[in-house]
Design an enzyme around this catalytic site. Structure first.
Site, PDB file in Angstrom:
ATOM      1  N   GLU A  38      37.952  47.735  40.560  1.00 16.39           N
ATOM      2  CA  GLU A  38      37.290  47.087  39.413  1.00 16.39           C
ATOM      3  C   GLU A  38      38.337  46.615  38.395  1.00 16.39           C
ATOM      4  O   GLU A  38      38.284  46.944  37.208  1.00 16.39           O
ATOM      5  CB  GLU A  38      36.243  48.027  38.781  1.00 16.39           C
ATOM      6  CG  GLU A  38      35.099  48.317  39.730  1.00 16.39           C
ATOM      7  CD  GLU A  38      33.844  48.916  39.082  1.00 16.39           C
ATOM      8  OE1 GLU A  38      33.891  49.281  37.907  1.00 16.39           O
ATOM      9  OE2 GLU A  38      32.818  48.984  39.784  1.00 16.39           O
TER      10      GLU A  38
ATOM     11  N   GLU B 183      31.012  49.989  46.748  1.00 17.82           N
ATOM     12  CA  GLU B 183      30.187  50.773  45.828  1.00 17.82           C
ATOM     13  C   GLU B 183      28.802  50.139  45.777  1.00 17.82           C
ATOM     14  O   GLU B 183      28.660  48.968  45.391  1.00 17.82           O
ATOM     15  CB  GLU B 183      30.803  50.813  44.420  1.00 17.82           C
ATOM     16  CG  GLU B 183      32.050  51.686  44.365  1.00 17.82           C
ATOM     17  CD  GLU B 183      32.587  51.924  42.971  1.00 17.82           C
ATOM     18  OE1 GLU B 183      31.777  51.956  42.015  1.00 17.82           O
ATOM     19  OE2 GLU B 183      33.809  52.084  42.841  1.00 17.82           O
TER      20      GLU B 183
END
Ligand code: AHR
Length: 499
Positions: free
Chosen positions: A173, A295
């Protein structure tokens, strides 16, 4: 009657077993207490790994485990987690709950855990706050057999052979907790870091670049344009949040409308994968770069009274439906989606397992992974669903405004291995049983067996009572061109169709 059309003559290719992968972060009670209790614990363990949890993960053939984060990955310094326990550095886990991380679970422990489960390790390395040298030396420590000082440390720490770790994430991220970067900046950083992650011996490192958050198509476009030639895969993160990030909603107490909105948002994964794939196709028409959804899952308010930074939530039949919808989507996109990792394995977000002291409970989501395991490495088979549609809206979520406001109340996918067609399907209707006609092109089924998970939408397994489990299912008839399934409300089934 709703219909499922299965055509064994048509296929997009093999369903990579890694689509059924998991994710474990140093977050709350996932690693500590969930997977690892330490050698001195009274809880049965092998070298510190909980035996009950390892056995449960083996039973669903968990193929790959991602570690150490998540946001934690970009604050993790691997050298803090090797060597004698008493010398390991202590730190405060600033991302998750502000608790002390004593680094007792580090590289050696993670790789031992993967060996015990029989799964591939996927290590997500630190680009955000680490150095190029630190990342390069971690690869060397893991994979080199050369007589270097770095490798000598591994030997001194009790491991002679290189582990030959394959899956290697370069930052997590990076658009958010991994450094708040612009895609252009990250693309350059990614290229620099990955250059020094060397190949050792025959082991080919599979380099994974940080991909977009949900519908950030610019990120995908920039990464593919600037760095596509330097990566084996790009990631995608998408969570199913019923309401807003500030007020997500309870994991167990929800209305019919909440249920439908949640499943509608889960189904949005199809739009995301389709659109990111279309962008990737422009730069990589041969599909050399895989899409890894490392995810995904439902994200709710934490259970009342628990540490808000631990992300502990219960898991109901609604989560089983999220899992069925999502895994069917991944199966359908197996020509681009090569791995996915449910967040997170134990005690965090949409877990497959919950623990409390020495107790362990398998969630409805676990049972969906059990029902779907025959798809692993099987040949995907064309499967089209004619479903009843229910009107529902994404509510206040801007991102979804452009999308159709209807949810298909039946999901399915199919594969074939060793002459057996596996069909998985879910009746999303929370209170209505449905008959479903399955039409199989060119085949009259031979022997058919089936298994089912069924419950009420709010139902869950807890430490005192765990009513939800997989059972044999026989409420179907075989016909000349397929079969008719009499599906109860709110159920997921696996149907094995022999020649
Ligand atoms: O899974 C929990 C967190 O969600 C991860 O640490 C992060 O990558 C994502 O935002």
């Amino acid at each position: 009657m709703q219909r499922i059309h299965v055509n064994p003559a048509r296929s997009k290719g093999t369903i990579n077993k890694n689509i059924y992968g998991h994710f474990s972060e140093h977050l709350g009670r996932c690693v500590y207490q969930g997977l690892f209790v330490g050698k001195d614990s009274k809880i049965p363990n092998v070298n510190g790994m909980r035996t009950d949890v390892v056995e449960a993960l083996k039973a669903i053939k968990a193929p790959v485990l991602r570690w150490p984060g998540g946001c934690f990955a970009d604050e993790y310094h691997w050298e803090d987690g090797i060597g004698p326990q008493e010398n390991r550095k202590r730190m405060v886990n600033t991302n998750w709950g502000g608790v002390v991380e004593d680094n007792s679970f580090g590289t050696h422990e993670f790789l031992e855990l993967c060996e015990q489960i029989g799964c591939e390790p996927y290590i997500n390395a630190n680009l955000g706050s680490g150095t190029v040298r630190e990342m390069a030396e971690w690869v060397e420590y893991l994979n080199s057999d050369g007589d270097s000082t770095v490798v000598q440390r591994r030997w001194a720490n009790g491991r002679k052979d290189a582990w030959n770790v394959k899956y290697w994430g370069v930052g997590n991220e990076s658009w958010g907790c991994g450094g708040n970067m612009r895609p252009e900046y990250y693309a350059d950083e990614y290229k620099r870091y990955q250059t020094f992650c060397r190949q050792y011996g025959d082991n080919k490192l599979f380099k994974i670049a940080c991909g977009p958050n949900s519908g950030d198509y610019k990120w995908t476009d920039t990464m593919m344009r600037m760095a596509g030639k330097h990566m084996d895969a790009l990631t995608l993160h998408y969570y199913t949040v019923p309401h807003t990030w500030e007020k997500k909603g309870s994991a167990t107490e929800f209305t019919l409308e909440d249920y439908l909105v949640t499943l509608h948002k889960a189904a949005y994964m199809d739009t995301l994968v389709t659109r990111h794939t279309a962008i990737m196709d422009r730069y990589d028409p041969k599909g050399k770069v895989g899409l890894i959804v490392d995810e995904w899952g439902g994200w709710y308010d934490v259970e009342p009274g628990t540490n808000p930074g631990f992300l502990y939530q219960q898991n109901t039949m609604r989560d089983a439906m999220i899992a069925a919808i999502t895994l069917d989507i991944f199966n359908h996109h197996c020509d681009r989606v090569i791995m996915a990792n449910l967040a997170q394995t134990v005690n965090v977000l949409q877990s497959v397992i919950l623990t409390e002291g020495d107790k362990m409970v398998l969630t409805p989501t676990y049972h969906v992974f059990d029902l779907y395991k025959a798809h692993q490495d099987a040949r995907e088979v064309d499967c089209f669903v004619e479903a009843e549609m229910t009107e529902c809206s994404f509510g206040s979520n801007e991102e979804h405004k452009e999308l159709p406001t209807k949810l298909a109340m039946l999901t399915a996918s199919a594969s074939e291995k060793d002459g057996v067609i596996t069909l998985t399907a879910a009746n999303l209707n929370p209170d209505t049983a449905k008959d479903v006609q399955v039409l199989i092109a060119g085949k009259k089924p031979g022997k058919v067996t089936a298994r089912i998970l069924q419950g009420e939408m709010n139902q869950y397994n807890d430490f005192d009572s765990a009513p939800l489990c997989v059972e044999a299912f026989a409420d179907f008839e075989v016909t000349d061109d397929g079969l008719v399934l009499h599906l109860p409300a709110c159920c997921v089934v696996e149907v094995s169709i022999h020649e």
